[in-house]
Design an enzyme around this catalytic site. Sequence first.
Site, PDB file in Angstrom:
ATOM      1  N   VAL A 145      17.550  81.989  -8.812  1.00  0.00           N
ATOM      2  CA  VAL A 145      17.169  83.258  -9.456  1.00  0.00           C
ATOM      3  C   VAL A 145      17.088  84.373  -8.412  1.00  0.00           C
ATOM      4  O   VAL A 145      17.604  85.474  -8.607  1.00  0.00           O
ATOM      5  CB  VAL A 145      15.811  83.122 -10.188  1.00  0.00           C
ATOM      6  CG1 VAL A 145      15.340  84.464 -10.726  1.00  0.00           C
ATOM      7  CG2 VAL A 145      15.918  82.113 -11.324  1.00  0.00           C
ATOM      8  N   ARG A 201      21.285  81.603 -17.228  1.00  0.00           N
ATOM      9  CA  ARG A 201      21.809  80.241 -17.323  1.00  0.00           C
ATOM     10  C   ARG A 201      22.640  79.972 -16.087  1.00  0.00           C
ATOM     11  O   ARG A 201      23.432  80.837 -15.680  1.00  0.00           O
ATOM     12  CB  ARG A 201      22.726  80.101 -18.545  1.00  0.00           C
ATOM     13  CG  ARG A 201      21.994  80.067 -19.855  1.00  0.00           C
ATOM     14  CD  ARG A 201      22.959  80.353 -20.978  1.00  0.00           C
ATOM     15  NE  ARG A 201      23.639  81.624 -20.746  1.00  0.00           N
ATOM     16  CZ  ARG A 201      24.684  82.052 -21.434  1.00  0.00           C
ATOM     17  NH1 ARG A 201      25.207  81.313 -22.372  1.00  0.00           N
ATOM     18  NH2 ARG A 201      25.238  83.231 -21.181  1.00  0.00           N
ATOM     19  N   ASN A 254      12.582  78.852 -23.763  1.00  0.00           N
ATOM     20  CA  ASN A 254      13.219  77.622 -23.283  1.00  0.00           C
ATOM     21  C   ASN A 254      12.840  76.423 -24.149  1.00  0.00           C
ATOM     22  O   ASN A 254      13.681  75.570 -24.430  1.00  0.00           O
ATOM     23  CB  ASN A 254      12.825  77.359 -21.824  1.00  0.00           C
ATOM     24  CG  ASN A 254      13.734  78.119 -20.872  1.00  0.00           C
ATOM     25  OD1 ASN A 254      14.744  78.679 -21.282  1.00  0.00           O
ATOM     26  ND2 ASN A 254      13.381  78.142 -19.605  1.00  0.00           N
ATOM     27  N   LEU A 270      23.651  74.225 -30.287  1.00  0.00           N
ATOM     28  CA  LEU A 270      23.722  73.210 -31.345  1.00  0.00           C
ATOM     29  C   LEU A 270      24.749  72.142 -30.985  1.00  0.00           C
ATOM     30  O   LEU A 270      25.279  71.475 -31.862  1.00  0.00           O
ATOM     31  CB  LEU A 270      24.122  73.867 -32.671  1.00  0.00           C
ATOM     32  CG  LEU A 270      23.018  74.411 -33.575  1.00  0.00           C
ATOM     33  CD1 LEU A 270      23.609  74.926 -34.879  1.00  0.00           C
ATOM     34  CD2 LEU A 270      21.942  73.364 -33.874  1.00  0.00           C
ATOM     35  N   GLY A 319      24.786  65.886 -27.818  1.00  0.00           N
ATOM     36  CA  GLY A 319      25.300  65.206 -26.631  1.00  0.00           C
ATOM     37  C   GLY A 319      24.265  64.308 -26.007  1.00  0.00           C
ATOM     38  O   GLY A 319      23.385  63.770 -26.694  1.00  0.00           O
ATOM     39  N   GLY A 321      19.236  68.834 -19.401  1.00  0.00           N
ATOM     40  CA  GLY A 321      18.700  68.638 -18.054  1.00  0.00           C
ATOM     41  C   GLY A 321      18.570  69.998 -17.395  1.00  0.00           C
ATOM     42  O   GLY A 321      18.428  71.008 -18.077  1.00  0.00           O
ATOM     43  N   CYS A 358      15.279  74.091 -15.681  1.00  0.00           N
ATOM     44  CA  CYS A 358      14.340  74.822 -16.544  1.00  0.00           C
ATOM     45  C   CYS A 358      13.833  74.034 -17.746  1.00  0.00           C
ATOM     46  O   CYS A 358      12.619  73.873 -17.900  1.00  0.00           O
ATOM     47  CB  CYS A 358      14.986  76.109 -17.043  1.00  0.00           C
ATOM     48  SG  CYS A 358      15.066  77.356 -15.763  1.00  0.00           S
ATOM     49  N   ARG A 413      19.690  68.853 -10.692  1.00  0.00           N
ATOM     50  CA  ARG A 413      18.287  68.700 -11.095  1.00  0.00           C
ATOM     51  C   ARG A 413      18.184  68.200 -12.541  1.00  0.00           C
ATOM     52  O   ARG A 413      18.781  68.776 -13.441  1.00  0.00           O
ATOM     53  CB  ARG A 413      17.530  70.023 -10.914  1.00  0.00           C
ATOM     54  CG  ARG A 413      17.192  70.259  -9.451  1.00  0.00           C
ATOM     55  CD  ARG A 413      16.542  71.572  -9.229  1.00  0.00           C
ATOM     56  NE  ARG A 413      17.483  72.681  -9.353  1.00  0.00           N
ATOM     57  CZ  ARG A 413      17.136  73.963  -9.203  1.00  0.00           C
ATOM     58  NH1 ARG A 413      15.895  74.278  -8.941  1.00  0.00           N
ATOM     59  NH2 ARG A 413      18.051  74.907  -9.303  1.00  0.00           N
TER      60      ARG A 413
HETATM   61  C1  UDX Z   1      18.382  77.481 -19.284  1.00  0.00           C
HETATM   62  C2  UDX Z   1      18.205  78.663 -20.239  1.00  0.00           C
HETATM   63  O1  UDX Z   1      19.359  78.759 -21.088  1.00  0.00           O
HETATM   64  C3  UDX Z   1      17.965  79.949 -19.466  1.00  0.00           C
HETATM   65  O2  UDX Z   1      17.671  81.004 -20.384  1.00  0.00           O
HETATM   66  C4  UDX Z   1      16.769  79.756 -18.524  1.00  0.00           C
HETATM   67  O3  UDX Z   1      16.544  80.916 -17.766  1.00  0.00           O
HETATM   68  C5  UDX Z   1      17.018  78.566 -17.618  1.00  0.00           C
HETATM   69  O4  UDX Z   1      17.273  77.398 -18.404  1.00  0.00           O
HETATM   70  P1  UDX Z   1      20.325  76.472 -17.784  1.00  0.00           P
HETATM   71  O5  UDX Z   1      19.359  75.380 -17.459  1.00  0.00           O
HETATM   72  O6  UDX Z   1      21.084  77.085 -16.689  1.00  0.00           O
HETATM   73  O7  UDX Z   1      19.587  77.676 -18.559  1.00  0.00           O
HETATM   74  O8  UDX Z   1      21.418  75.860 -18.773  1.00  0.00           O
HETATM   75  P2  UDX Z   1      21.709  75.858 -20.341  1.00  0.00           P
HETATM   76  O9  UDX Z   1      23.081  76.351 -20.545  1.00  0.00           O
HETATM   77  O10 UDX Z   1      20.657  76.485 -21.116  1.00  0.00           O
HETATM   78  O11 UDX Z   1      21.719  74.276 -20.620  1.00  0.00           O
HETATM   79  C6  UDX Z   1      20.574  73.461 -20.396  1.00  0.00           C
HETATM   80  C7  UDX Z   1      20.864  72.033 -20.774  1.00  0.00           C
HETATM   81  O12 UDX Z   1      21.043  71.909 -22.176  1.00  0.00           O
HETATM   82  C8  UDX Z   1      22.118  71.449 -20.148  1.00  0.00           C
HETATM   83  O13 UDX Z   1      21.861  70.136 -19.703  1.00  0.00           O
HETATM   84  C9  UDX Z   1      23.143  71.437 -21.270  1.00  0.00           C
HETATM   85  O14 UDX Z   1      24.083  70.406 -21.127  1.00  0.00           O
HETATM   86  C10 UDX Z   1      22.244  71.201 -22.471  1.00  0.00           C
HETATM   87  N1  UDX Z   1      22.798  71.740 -23.727  1.00  0.00           N
HETATM   88  C11 UDX Z   1      22.951  73.092 -23.894  1.00  0.00           C
HETATM   89  C12 UDX Z   1      23.119  70.870 -24.765  1.00  0.00           C
HETATM   90  O15 UDX Z   1      22.969  69.635 -24.640  1.00  0.00           O
HETATM   91  N2  UDX Z   1      23.577  71.401 -25.941  1.00  0.00           N
HETATM   92  C13 UDX Z   1      23.749  72.734 -26.145  1.00  0.00           C
HETATM   93  O16 UDX Z   1      24.156  73.120 -27.228  1.00  0.00           O
HETATM   94  C14 UDX Z   1      23.431  73.607 -25.079  1.00  0.00           C
END
Ligand code: UDX
Length: 444
Positions: free
Chosen positions: A12, A161, A219, A262, A265, A269, A272, A339
């Site tokens: 960040v 993200r 989140n 949506l 899977g 992870g 956040c 992570r």
């Molecule tokens: C997230 C938030 O989106 C962001 O707003 C916050 O500031 C930090 O945390 P990030 O962790 O970078 O961002 O990734 P994100 O794209 O949100 O995905 C998080 C996890 O959810 C990933 O493991 C991804 O594979 C999973 N995911 C996401 C799903 O399994 N299905 C989805 O539809 C979307």
Amino acid sequence: MYRVSVIGTGFVGLCTAVCFADRGYMVLASTKNKDKARLVNKAISPFYEPSLKEMLQKAVKKEYLKAVLGREEAILHSDVTFITVGTPSKRDGSIDLRFIRQTAKEIGKALRKKKGKHLVVVKSTVGPGTTENVVKPILEKNSGKKCGEDFLLCFNPEFLREGSAIHDTLHPDFIVIGEYNKKSGDFLEELYRDFYKDALPPMVRTNPATAELIKYANNSFLATKISFINTIANICEKIPGVDVKTVAEVIGKDRRISPYFLRAGLGWGGSCFPKDVKALIAFSKSLGYEPAMLETAWEVNEDQVKHAVERVKEKLGTLKGKKIAILGLSFKPDTDDMREARSVKIIKKLLKESATVTAYDPKAIPNARRILGDKIKYTTSAVKCLRDADCCILVTEWEEFKELKPEDMSENMRRPILIDGRRIFNPKKFSVALDYWGIGLGKP
Ligand code: UDX
């Protein structure tokens, strides 16, 4: 133009610093890590993030961005300071405020020497009440100054993200300003008005505790939404001919639901979702409320991993001596971040069952090696990873895996069994030559 300092050069912090520098602000990025400071000043990004390298090179070359080791220098030569230090989880899930306290103390000491106005902005994710009850008193005590008058204070969450952090910083859906007082909020609003100019996103001004909870709620909602669709996916698997992808696509058209987050899977992870859901559960419990829905969202997420490994066992019987190919290690595509990656949990379970594991990831192998060491083998391509495997689990949906053809699997693997953990392959095409199982797909 205000001068900006950023304390902490993690994901960040560095993305925030680089974006301000790109818009022409003078930015000082303060880190205690000498190696990181050296890398940043050489315009080398300490981690992979699309566009970061190019923007960092530009910013350093134009001398808009400089990394410094001290906090004092950063505070004395800036007008606004963003705190972006880590807030790791403690054993009970609550967050460890050690770095926040230390940083507030250092900023306070520097503010003692500072003339003129200064705004401190907490960007690190912290529990409701932290900015006012923890950060403010430490700043006041160490500076000998009064918050809201001699210096200003806000909490301003980020919603970046990984993999699209630069885009998300430059084009956020909204900005939340949790202001200690009006003067503090006015300062930050002015900065953002100048930063975004005509493209100013909707801005919400509220008190710090509400802003702190907004971040956790945001989140936690998204994580719960994914656990919801994973629950539907597991139901779909029990009904012949039903596919969660169709269900998600259609319910996503309902504007009240929306199509985002949506994708069924192997679960969520990253740095956040797991940390924030855990922290909100712990925070809520500390107030005497059991947040059952969040606890279930967490359990569903853990179960997705178990479920996938169970499927492998169903197909192969004992895993002893079986070779499993893992495609994708990072917690999501376009990042080398490991992570809370689902891959680690899956691999540990497979190793416990005495399987041998070979993995490939386009970016995350160096970071994966730090966690998994030589317990597994790493390859330099997807096809090499598939060679002689008894089963392949697609864990992370990198673009290059979408190019794989059924023959790449059937011709290279010992047994052509494919677990599509992110539903990137066409079931009809891949079922012809392969024993294909996709999450959320009921067998016809
Ligand atoms: C997230 C938030 O989106 C962001 O707003 C916050 O500031 C930090 O945390 P990030 O962790 O970078 O961002 O990734 P994100 O794209 O949100 O995905 C998080 C996890 O959810 C990933 O493991 C991804 O594979 C999973 N995911 C996401 C799903 O399994 N299905 C989805 O539809 C979307």
